[in-house]
Design a protein around this motif. Sequence first.
Motif, PDB file in Angstrom:
ATOM      1  N   THR A 231       0.878  -1.368  -0.079  1.00 36.62           N
ATOM      2  CA  THR A 231       0.049   0.114  -0.009  1.00 36.62           C
ATOM      3  C   THR A 231       0.861   1.258   0.210  1.00 36.62           C
ATOM      4  N   ASP A 232       1.838   1.441   0.817  1.00 35.79           N
ATOM      5  CA  ASP A 232       2.701   2.326   0.971  1.00 35.79           C
ATOM      6  C   ASP A 232       3.644   2.419  -0.522  1.00 35.79           C
ATOM      7  N   LEU A 233       3.966   1.474  -0.829  1.00 31.00           N
ATOM      8  CA  LEU A 233       4.764   1.562  -2.187  1.00 31.00           C
ATOM      9  C   LEU A 233       3.858   2.158  -3.258  1.00 31.00           C
ATOM     10  N   MET A 234       2.266   1.798  -3.477  1.00 32.01           N
ATOM     11  CA  MET A 234       1.530   2.417  -4.609  1.00 32.01           C
ATOM     12  C   MET A 234       1.310   3.766  -4.226  1.00 32.01           C
ATOM     13  N   ALA A 235       1.385   4.138  -3.022  1.00 31.71           N
ATOM     14  CA  ALA A 235       1.141   5.583  -2.657  1.00 31.71           C
ATOM     15  C   ALA A 235       2.262   6.364  -2.864  1.00 31.71           C
ATOM     16  N   ALA A 236       3.651   5.761  -2.931  1.00 31.32           N
ATOM     17  CA  ALA A 236       4.737   6.489  -3.070  1.00 31.32           C
ATOM     18  C   ALA A 236       4.863   6.693  -4.708  1.00 31.32           C
ATOM     19  N   TYR A 237       4.324   5.741  -5.398  1.00 31.37           N
ATOM     20  CA  TYR A 237       4.518   5.753  -6.925  1.00 31.37           C
ATOM     21  C   TYR A 237       3.534   6.853  -7.233  1.00 31.37           C
ATOM     22  N   ARG A 238       2.507   6.757  -6.795  1.00 29.43           N
ATOM     23  CA  ARG A 238       1.195   8.032  -7.324  1.00 29.43           C
ATOM     24  C   ARG A 238       1.877   9.418  -6.654  1.00 29.43           C
ATOM     25  N   THR A 239       2.422   9.472  -5.590  1.00 24.31           N
ATOM     26  CA  THR A 239       2.897  10.896  -5.311  1.00 24.31           C
ATOM     27  C   THR A 239       4.176  11.168  -6.256  1.00 24.31           C
ATOM     28  N   PHE A 240       4.955  10.146  -6.702  1.00 26.33           N
ATOM     29  CA  PHE A 240       6.227  10.597  -7.742  1.00 26.33           C
ATOM     30  C   PHE A 240       5.268  10.836  -9.022  1.00 26.33           C
ATOM     31  N   GLU A 241       4.323  10.178  -9.437  1.00 23.39           N
ATOM     32  CA  GLU A 241       3.423  10.684 -10.551  1.00 23.39           C
ATOM     33  C   GLU A 241       3.108  12.090 -10.673  1.00 23.39           C
ATOM     34  N   ALA A 242       2.299  12.306  -9.376  1.00 22.12           N
ATOM     35  CA  ALA A 242       1.818  13.795  -8.955  1.00 22.12           C
ATOM     36  C   ALA A 242       2.845  14.966  -9.196  1.00 22.12           C
ATOM     37  N   ASN A 243       4.060  14.716  -8.784  1.00 25.17           N
ATOM     38  CA  ASN A 243       5.199  15.458  -8.834  1.00 25.17           C
ATOM     39  C   ASN A 243       5.543  15.761 -10.216  1.00 25.17           C
ATOM     40  N   GLN A 244       5.740  14.574 -11.010  1.00 27.94           N
ATOM     41  CA  GLN A 244       6.104  14.490 -12.165  1.00 27.94           C
ATOM     42  C   GLN A 244       5.099  15.382 -13.266  1.00 27.94           C
ATOM     43  N   LYS A 245       3.713  15.200 -13.054  1.00 32.25           N
ATOM     44  CA  LYS A 245       3.053  16.045 -13.683  1.00 32.25           C
ATOM     45  C   LYS A 245       3.061  17.500 -13.473  1.00 32.25           C
ATOM     46  N   VAL A 246       3.387  17.837 -12.224  1.00 30.60           N
ATOM     47  CA  VAL A 246       3.673  19.213 -11.903  1.00 30.60           C
ATOM     48  C   VAL A 246       4.979  19.972 -12.525  1.00 30.60           C
ATOM     49  N   LEU A 247       5.803  18.945 -12.474  1.00 32.38           N
ATOM     50  CA  LEU A 247       7.032  19.437 -13.269  1.00 32.38           C
ATOM     51  C   LEU A 247       6.978  19.647 -14.679  1.00 32.38           C
ATOM     52  N   GLN A 248       5.992  18.962 -15.364  1.00 31.82           N
ATOM     53  CA  GLN A 248       5.885  18.938 -16.746  1.00 31.82           C
ATOM     54  C   GLN A 248       4.828  20.264 -17.051  1.00 31.82           C
ATOM     55  N   ALA A 249       4.038  20.643 -16.371  1.00 27.65           N
ATOM     56  CA  ALA A 249       3.297  21.426 -16.434  1.00 27.65           C
ATOM     57  C   ALA A 249       4.120  22.818 -16.201  1.00 27.65           C
ATOM     58  N   TYR A 250       5.166  23.060 -15.347  1.00 32.45           N
ATOM     59  CA  TYR A 250       5.950  23.868 -15.360  1.00 32.45           C
ATOM     60  C   TYR A 250       6.678  24.022 -16.566  1.00 32.45           C
ATOM     61  N   ASP A 251       7.322  22.908 -17.232  1.00 31.11           N
ATOM     62  CA  ASP A 251       8.034  22.980 -18.216  1.00 31.11           C
ATOM     63  C   ASP A 251       7.367  23.676 -19.460  1.00 31.11           C
TER      64      ASP A 251
END
Length: 265
Positions: A231-251
């Motif tokens: 469960t924690d692993l899936m949450a870490a994956y989702r949080t990583f992807e959320a930060n990735q989308k924010v980074l792409q939006a800034y880009d």
Amino acid sequence: MLKGFYTAASGMIAQQRRTEILTNNLGNANTPGFKADLTAVRSFPNMLLSRIDGEATGRQGDISPVGSLGTGVYVQETLPNFGQGSLRETAIPTDIALTNGVLPEGSAIFFRLEGQDGELYTRNGSFTLDASGDLVNPQGFYVLSDTGERIRLANDDFTVTAEGFIRQNGADVARIGVALSLQPEQLTKTGNGLFQAAGGALPSAYGGAADFSLRQGFLEQSNVDAARTMTDLMAAYRTFEANQKVLQAYDRSMERAVNEIGRVN
């Protein structure tokens, strides 16, 4: 906008580190005596933003507060969870499980091993006898007695009492060394379920106030909760992807600012 890049990137790095630790925990879910690692994620200090204008008081040059700005997160520390793992019966005489009794708060107990650069400590009681009859762990380190000496036996026909005494041919041969650490968080993991003392965290033999018992023919299992870890692993994956989308939006915003807004006609 550049601060947003760093904030999102720090979140990705922190979640990547968490993913590595959780994956290692999951990979050792069936390793005897393994202690799961716990992570503490903290944020960097916030920045207090203000603006220089006349809106707050009507006077030019006055400073009015805007608010605080987050500057990212990081993995502050990684600490093992020294909680007791479940016991599994193996019926192998050289398998010995160490079970916690009433211990001082925050402390932990370990088997003592003879390492190349001093004593090592472990909860993995999967021992065996080498060619010389010495009791060793899976990596070949000698198991020490309560007096700090190697334990040599004639064969694997012996019994171990709950207090740790090894009896063979009707006589006590040795007592298995058990060390108590009042600051187990100061111990350093060296791999293969082994710990080494650092600084002033040297465990004391039998520790006086330590209450424990040993069980022959049993192994202590890992204390990793596989379901919780997944469960924690899936949450870490989702949080990583959320930060990735924010980074792409800034880009994309930066690309538009450079190529469209900043274009000179």
